[in-house]
Design a protein around this motif. Structure first.
Motif, short mmCIF file in Angstrom:
data_model
loop_
_atom_site.label_atom_id
_atom_site.label_comp_id
_atom_site.label_asym_id
_atom_site.label_seq_id
_atom_site.Cartn_x
_atom_site.Cartn_y
_atom_site.Cartn_z
N VAL A 87 -9.81 13.44 2.79
CA VAL A 87 -9.59 12.17 2.11
C VAL A 87 -8.77 11.25 3.02
CG1 VAL A 87 -8.56 11.05 0.09
CG2 VAL A 87 -9.65 13.29 -0.15
N SER A 88 -9.24 10.02 3.18
CA SER A 88 -8.52 9.03 3.98
C SER A 88 -7.17 8.74 3.36
CB SER A 88 -9.32 7.73 4.07
OG SER A 88 -10.55 7.96 4.71
N PRO A 89 -6.18 8.39 4.17
CA PRO A 89 -4.86 8.08 3.62
C PRO A 89 -4.89 7.00 2.54
CG PRO A 89 -4.74 8.28 6.01
CD PRO A 89 -6.20 8.34 5.63
N ASN A 90 -5.79 6.03 2.67
CA ASN A 90 -5.91 4.97 1.67
C ASN A 90 -7.16 5.14 0.81
OD1 ASN A 90 -7.64 4.40 3.76
ND2 ASN A 90 -7.23 2.21 3.77
N GLY A 91 -7.70 6.35 0.79
CA GLY A 91 -8.93 6.61 0.04
C GLY A 91 -8.80 6.31 -1.44
N LYS A 92 -7.71 6.75 -2.05
CA LYS A 92 -7.51 6.51 -3.49
C LYS A 92 -7.45 5.03 -3.79
CE LYS A 92 -4.62 7.95 -7.36
NZ LYS A 92 -3.55 8.87 -7.79
N ALA A 93 -6.72 4.28 -2.97
CA ALA A 93 -6.62 2.82 -3.17
C ALA A 93 -7.98 2.15 -3.02
CB ALA A 93 -5.62 2.22 -2.19
N MET A 94 -8.78 2.64 -2.09
CA MET A 94 -10.11 2.08 -1.88
C MET A 94 -11.01 2.32 -3.10
SD MET A 94 -10.58 3.23 2.07
CE MET A 94 -12.14 2.44 2.35
N ILE A 95 -10.90 3.51 -3.68
CA ILE A 95 -11.69 3.83 -4.87
C ILE A 95 -11.25 2.95 -6.04
CG2 ILE A 95 -12.27 5.60 -6.57
CD1 ILE A 95 -11.76 7.66 -4.26
N LEU A 96 -9.93 2.82 -6.22
CA LEU A 96 -9.42 1.96 -7.31
C LEU A 96 -9.95 0.54 -7.17
CD1 LEU A 96 -5.72 3.17 -7.51
CD2 LEU A 96 -7.43 3.35 -9.33
N LYS A 97 -9.87 0.00 -5.97
CA LYS A 97 -10.34 -1.37 -5.74
C LYS A 97 -11.84 -1.48 -6.02
CE LYS A 97 -10.52 -5.00 -2.27
NZ LYS A 97 -10.21 -5.38 -0.88
N LYS A 98 -12.60 -0.52 -5.52
CA LYS A 98 -14.05 -0.54 -5.72
C LYS A 98 -14.41 -0.47 -7.19
CE LYS A 98 -16.94 3.08 -5.12
NZ LYS A 98 -17.76 4.11 -4.44
N ARG A 99 -13.78 0.45 -7.90
CA ARG A 99 -14.12 0.61 -9.33
C ARG A 99 -13.68 -0.59 -10.15
NH1 ARG A 99 -13.98 6.89 -11.22
NH2 ARG A 99 -15.49 7.63 -9.70
N LYS A 100 -12.56 -1.19 -9.80
CA LYS A 100 -12.14 -2.40 -10.52
C LYS A 100 -13.13 -3.53 -10.28
CE LYS A 100 -7.16 -1.62 -10.54
NZ LYS A 100 -5.87 -2.05 -9.95
N ASN A 101 -13.50 -3.70 -9.01
CA ASN A 101 -14.37 -4.81 -8.65
C ASN A 101 -15.82 -4.61 -9.04
OD1 ASN A 101 -12.31 -6.35 -7.55
ND2 ASN A 101 -12.57 -5.49 -5.52
N GLN A 102 -16.28 -3.38 -9.14
CA GLN A 102 -17.68 -3.15 -9.48
C GLN A 102 -17.83 -2.66 -10.91
OE1 GLN A 102 -19.28 -0.47 -6.56
NE2 GLN A 102 -19.04 -1.91 -4.90
#
Length: 141
Positions: A87-102
């Motif tokens: 898991v990338s160090p910012n992987g969780k943040a990336m998923i949160l952003k993606k799910r919020k935006n999509q």
């Protein structure tokens, strides 16, 4: 309908719909994202290999690999040659952003559209959203 069910690290049932419209590899990627969001797989922690996923879900390893590659293409996970994917160090943040935006935006759009079809006013819809957490608590969710 055909489903594949197993327990994740947190003891929750994971269900993949083999007859659904969403490809299995997409469901695998989404399940892994949920595992990361829930903290079952942390930053820089190794994730399941394509062979582990194939065994867990009784699917073709190539299908599992496609799910993993979705996450790699989005930089949610990274490969360590010879060691696997992590898991990338910012992987969780990336998923949160993606799910919020999509995901959330799509759900909100559908909610507003259905509200209009049913003649629900803006204020009624907002009230329904604001009281929803109370209803979840009352229902024990």
């Amino acid at each position: 309908m055909h489903y594949i069910t197993l327990k994740d690290k947190g003891g929750e049932a994971v269900i993949l719909d083999t007859d659904g419209m969403k490809p299995i590899y997409v469901q695998i990627a989404e399940w892994l994202e949920t595992e990361i969001l829930s903290g079952n797989i942390g930053s820089d922690e190794k994730i399941y290999s394509q062979y582990q996923l194939a065994d867990m879900f009784n699917i073709n390893p190539a299908t599992a690999a496609k799910g993993l590659n979705i996450l790699a293409d989005e930089n949610i996970v990274y490969k360590k040659r010879g060691l696997g994917m992590f898991v990338s160090p910012n992987g969780k943040a990336m998923i949160l952003k993606k799910r919020k935006n999509q995901t959330l935006k799509k759900m909100i759009f559908e909610l507003v559209r259905e509200g209009k079809r049913l003649g629900v006013s803006r204020d009624e819809l907002i009230d329904m959203i604001e009281t929803a957490p109370n209803q979840w608590e009352e229902e024990g969710s």
